[in-house]
Design a protein around this motif. Structure first.
Motif, PDB file in Angstrom:
ATOM      1  N   HIS A  22       7.236  36.551 -38.179  1.00 18.56           N
ATOM      2  CA  HIS A  22       6.530  35.262 -38.301  1.00 18.56           C
ATOM      3  C   HIS A  22       6.293  34.605 -36.938  1.00 18.56           C
ATOM      4  CE1 HIS A  22      10.665  33.957 -37.868  1.00 18.56           C
ATOM      5  NE2 HIS A  22      10.253  32.720 -37.721  1.00 18.56           N
ATOM      6  N   LEU A  23       7.056  35.024 -35.937  1.00 16.00           N
ATOM      7  CA  LEU A  23       6.926  34.430 -34.607  1.00 16.00           C
ATOM      8  C   LEU A  23       5.628  34.846 -33.915  1.00 16.00           C
ATOM      9  CD1 LEU A  23      10.606  34.846 -33.383  1.00 16.00           C
ATOM     10  CD2 LEU A  23       9.530  32.828 -34.400  1.00 16.00           C
ATOM     11  N   ASN A  24       5.015  35.910 -34.396  1.00 16.55           N
ATOM     12  CA  ASN A  24       3.766  36.376 -33.794  1.00 16.55           C
ATOM     13  C   ASN A  24       2.548  35.635 -34.326  1.00 16.55           C
ATOM     14  OD1 ASN A  24       4.952  38.314 -32.096  1.00 16.55           O
ATOM     15  ND2 ASN A  24       5.185  39.691 -33.835  1.00 16.55           N
ATOM     16  N   ALA A  25       2.759  34.701 -35.232  1.00 16.28           N
ATOM     17  CA  ALA A  25       1.649  33.968 -35.839  1.00 16.28           C
ATOM     18  C   ALA A  25       1.334  32.665 -35.101  1.00 16.28           C
ATOM     19  CB  ALA A  25       1.965  33.663 -37.302  1.00 16.28           C
ATOM     20  N   CYS A  67       5.237  29.118 -22.250  1.00 11.17           N
ATOM     21  CA  CYS A  67       4.254  28.554 -23.183  1.00 11.17           C
ATOM     22  C   CYS A  67       2.927  28.393 -22.448  1.00 11.17           C
ATOM     23  CB  CYS A  67       4.746  27.204 -23.731  1.00 11.17           C
ATOM     24  SG  CYS A  67       6.179  27.338 -24.803  1.00 11.17           S
ATOM     25  N   ASP A  68       2.218  29.501 -22.309  1.00  7.98           N
ATOM     26  CA  ASP A  68       1.022  29.531 -21.465  1.00  7.98           C
ATOM     27  C   ASP A  68      -0.285  29.632 -22.241  1.00  7.98           C
ATOM     28  OD1 ASP A  68       1.185  32.128 -22.387  1.00  7.98           O
ATOM     29  OD2 ASP A  68       1.584  33.004 -20.420  1.00  7.98           O
ATOM     30  N   GLY A  69      -0.204  29.636 -23.566  1.00 11.85           N
ATOM     31  CA  GLY A  69      -1.414  29.776 -24.365  1.00 11.85           C
ATOM     32  C   GLY A  69      -1.885  31.203 -24.522  1.00 11.85           C
ATOM     33  N   ILE A  70      -1.218  32.129 -23.871  1.00 16.53           N
ATOM     34  CA  ILE A  70      -1.545  33.549 -23.977  1.00 16.53           C
ATOM     35  C   ILE A  70      -0.519  34.258 -24.847  1.00 16.53           C
ATOM     36  CG2 ILE A  70      -1.806  35.706 -22.685  1.00 16.53           C
ATOM     37  CD1 ILE A  70      -2.718  33.910 -20.297  1.00 16.53           C
ATOM     38  N   ARG A  71       0.754  33.952 -24.598  1.00 11.68           N
ATOM     39  CA  ARG A  71       1.841  34.592 -25.333  1.00 11.68           C
ATOM     40  C   ARG A  71       2.063  33.918 -26.691  1.00 11.68           C
ATOM     41  NH1 ARG A  71       3.910  33.987 -20.012  1.00 11.68           N
ATOM     42  NH2 ARG A  71       4.419  35.965 -19.047  1.00 11.68           N
ATOM     43  N   THR A  72       2.415  34.740 -27.688  1.00 13.59           N
ATOM     44  CA  THR A  72       2.875  34.188 -28.958  1.00 13.59           C
ATOM     45  C   THR A  72       4.363  33.873 -28.804  1.00 13.59           C
ATOM     46  OG1 THR A  72       3.556  36.323 -29.865  1.00 13.59           O
ATOM     47  CG2 THR A  72       1.253  35.624 -30.284  1.00 13.59           C
ATOM     48  N   VAL A  73       4.920  33.204 -29.797  1.00 10.61           N
ATOM     49  CA  VAL A  73       6.361  32.928 -29.768  1.00 10.61           C
ATOM     50  C   VAL A  73       7.120  34.260 -29.744  1.00 10.61           C
ATOM     51  CG1 VAL A  73       8.290  31.835 -30.986  1.00 10.61           C
ATOM     52  CG2 VAL A  73       6.059  30.704 -30.921  1.00 10.61           C
ATOM     53  N   GLY A  74       6.639  35.247 -30.475  1.00 12.17           N
ATOM     54  CA  GLY A  74       7.262  36.581 -30.453  1.00 12.17           C
ATOM     55  C   GLY A  74       7.216  37.210 -29.071  1.00 12.17           C
ATOM     56  N   ASN A 105       7.897  16.914 -29.799  1.00 13.25           N
ATOM     57  CA  ASN A 105       7.845  15.925 -28.719  1.00 13.25           C
ATOM     58  C   ASN A 105       6.493  15.875 -28.023  1.00 13.25           C
ATOM     59  OD1 ASN A 105      10.538  14.542 -28.317  1.00 13.25           O
ATOM     60  ND2 ASN A 105      11.164  16.682 -28.554  1.00 13.25           N
ATOM     61  N   ARG A 106       5.517  16.582 -28.558  1.00  9.49           N
ATOM     62  CA  ARG A 106       4.134  16.591 -28.052  1.00  9.49           C
ATOM     63  C   ARG A 106       4.011  17.148 -26.633  1.00  9.49           C
ATOM     64  NH1 ARG A 106       3.337  10.868 -30.537  1.00  9.49           N
ATOM     65  NH2 ARG A 106       4.186  10.307 -28.537  1.00  9.49           N
ATOM     66  N   ALA A 107       4.906  18.070 -26.286  1.00  8.55           N
ATOM     67  CA  ALA A 107       4.810  18.738 -24.995  1.00  8.55           C
ATOM     68  C   ALA A 107       3.913  19.978 -25.097  1.00  8.55           C
ATOM     69  CB  ALA A 107       6.181  19.140 -24.488  1.00  8.55           C
ATOM     70  N   ILE A 108       3.895  20.581 -26.285  1.00  8.61           N
ATOM     71  CA  ILE A 108       3.050  21.765 -26.520  1.00  8.61           C
ATOM     72  C   ILE A 108       2.284  21.605 -27.819  1.00  8.61           C
ATOM     73  CG2 ILE A 108       4.529  23.373 -25.229  1.00  8.61           C
ATOM     74  CD1 ILE A 108       5.535  24.401 -27.966  1.00  8.61           C
ATOM     75  N   GLU A 109       1.201  22.355 -27.902  1.00 11.58           N
ATOM     76  CA  GLU A 109       0.441  22.477 -29.142  1.00 11.58           C
ATOM     77  C   GLU A 109       0.543  23.926 -29.596  1.00 11.58           C
ATOM     78  OE1 GLU A 109      -3.508  21.173 -28.244  1.00 11.58           O
ATOM     79  OE2 GLU A 109      -2.922  19.060 -28.167  1.00 11.58           O
ATOM     80  N   MET A 110       0.321  24.131 -30.866  1.00 12.22           N
ATOM     81  CA  MET A 110       0.408  25.478 -31.426  1.00 12.22           C
ATOM     82  C   MET A 110      -0.946  25.938 -31.940  1.00 12.22           C
ATOM     83  SD  MET A 110       3.388  26.656 -31.278  1.00 12.22           S
ATOM     84  CE  MET A 110       5.089  26.518 -31.683  1.00 12.22           C
ATOM     85  N   GLU A 111      -1.302  27.137 -31.560  1.00  7.15           N
ATOM     86  CA  GLU A 111      -2.494  27.777 -32.099  1.00  7.15           C
ATOM     87  C   GLU A 111      -1.998  28.809 -33.111  1.00  7.15           C
ATOM     88  OE1 GLU A 111      -5.936  30.922 -30.707  1.00  7.15           O
ATOM     89  OE2 GLU A 111      -4.892  29.756 -29.186  1.00  7.15           O
ATOM     90  N   ILE A 112      -2.586  28.821 -34.283  1.00  2.17           N
ATOM     91  CA  ILE A 112      -2.218  29.816 -35.280  1.00  2.17           C
ATOM     92  C   ILE A 112      -3.039  31.073 -35.014  1.00  2.17           C
ATOM     93  CG2 ILE A 112      -2.121  30.353 -37.751  1.00  2.17           C
ATOM     94  CD1 ILE A 112      -0.229  28.077 -36.787  1.00  2.17           C
ATOM     95  N   VAL A 113      -2.349  32.203 -34.942  1.00  9.51           N
ATOM     96  CA  VAL A 113      -2.970  33.490 -34.641  1.00  9.51           C
ATOM     97  C   VAL A 113      -3.129  34.253 -35.940  1.00  9.51           C
ATOM     98  CG1 VAL A 113      -2.737  35.629 -33.344  1.00  9.51           C
ATOM     99  CG2 VAL A 113      -1.819  33.510 -32.409  1.00  9.51           C
ATOM    100  N   ASP A 114      -4.318  34.801 -36.156  1.00  7.01           N
ATOM    101  CA  ASP A 114      -4.550  35.595 -37.370  1.00  7.01           C
ATOM    102  C   ASP A 114      -4.005  36.990 -37.235  1.00  7.01           C
ATOM    103  OD1 ASP A 114      -5.803  33.521 -38.679  1.00  7.01           O
ATOM    104  OD2 ASP A 114      -7.777  34.061 -37.912  1.00  7.01           O
TER     105      ASP A 114
END
Length: 114
Positions: A22-25, A67-74, A105-114
């Motif tokens: 689920h971390l890759n999403a 948290c660079d917008g390129i890597r997923t949490v996984g 805390n509004r330091a990052i935003e999350m993009e959902i990856v398909d």
């Protein structure tokens, strides 16, 4: 019926959580306007509209840097697993918690990856 489908969904979700799939999403990226300062081993994040800076310990700071917008949490877990040789299951939990707190805390935003 609906109850059976719900139980199947829960089982699938539990399996994903156990494996860490689920971390890759989700792909975290830093929010615009967040500024960081370094004080010894501590990172302080100045977040717009927040009265006090957010203090990160060294572990959270390592996650923040990834948290660079390129890597997923996984992907972040993969990097830290290699860097610190820590158990993956522990890293899954710690990274997910840190990312969720940074997001809350509004330091990052999350993009959902398909």
């Amino acid at each position: 019926g609906a109850g059976r489908m719900f139980l199947e969904y829960l089982q699938q979700y539990a399996a994903m959580r156990e494996s860490g799939a689920h971390l890759n999403a989700r792909r975290p990226h830093r929010c615009q306007g967040v500024r960081e300062a370094h004080v010894m081993d501590t990172v302080l994040l100045e977040i717009p509209e927040m009265p006090e800076p957010l203090t990160l310990n060294s572990s959270a700071a390592s996650i923040w840097k990834l948290c660079d917008g390129i890597r997923t949490v996984g992907d972040i877990v993969d990097v830290l697993e290699e860097q610190f040789e820590a158990p993956r299951q522990l890293l899954n939990t710690d990274v997910e918690l840190a990312v969720n707190q940074l997001h809350a805390n509004r330091a990052i935003e999350m993009e959902i990856v398909d």
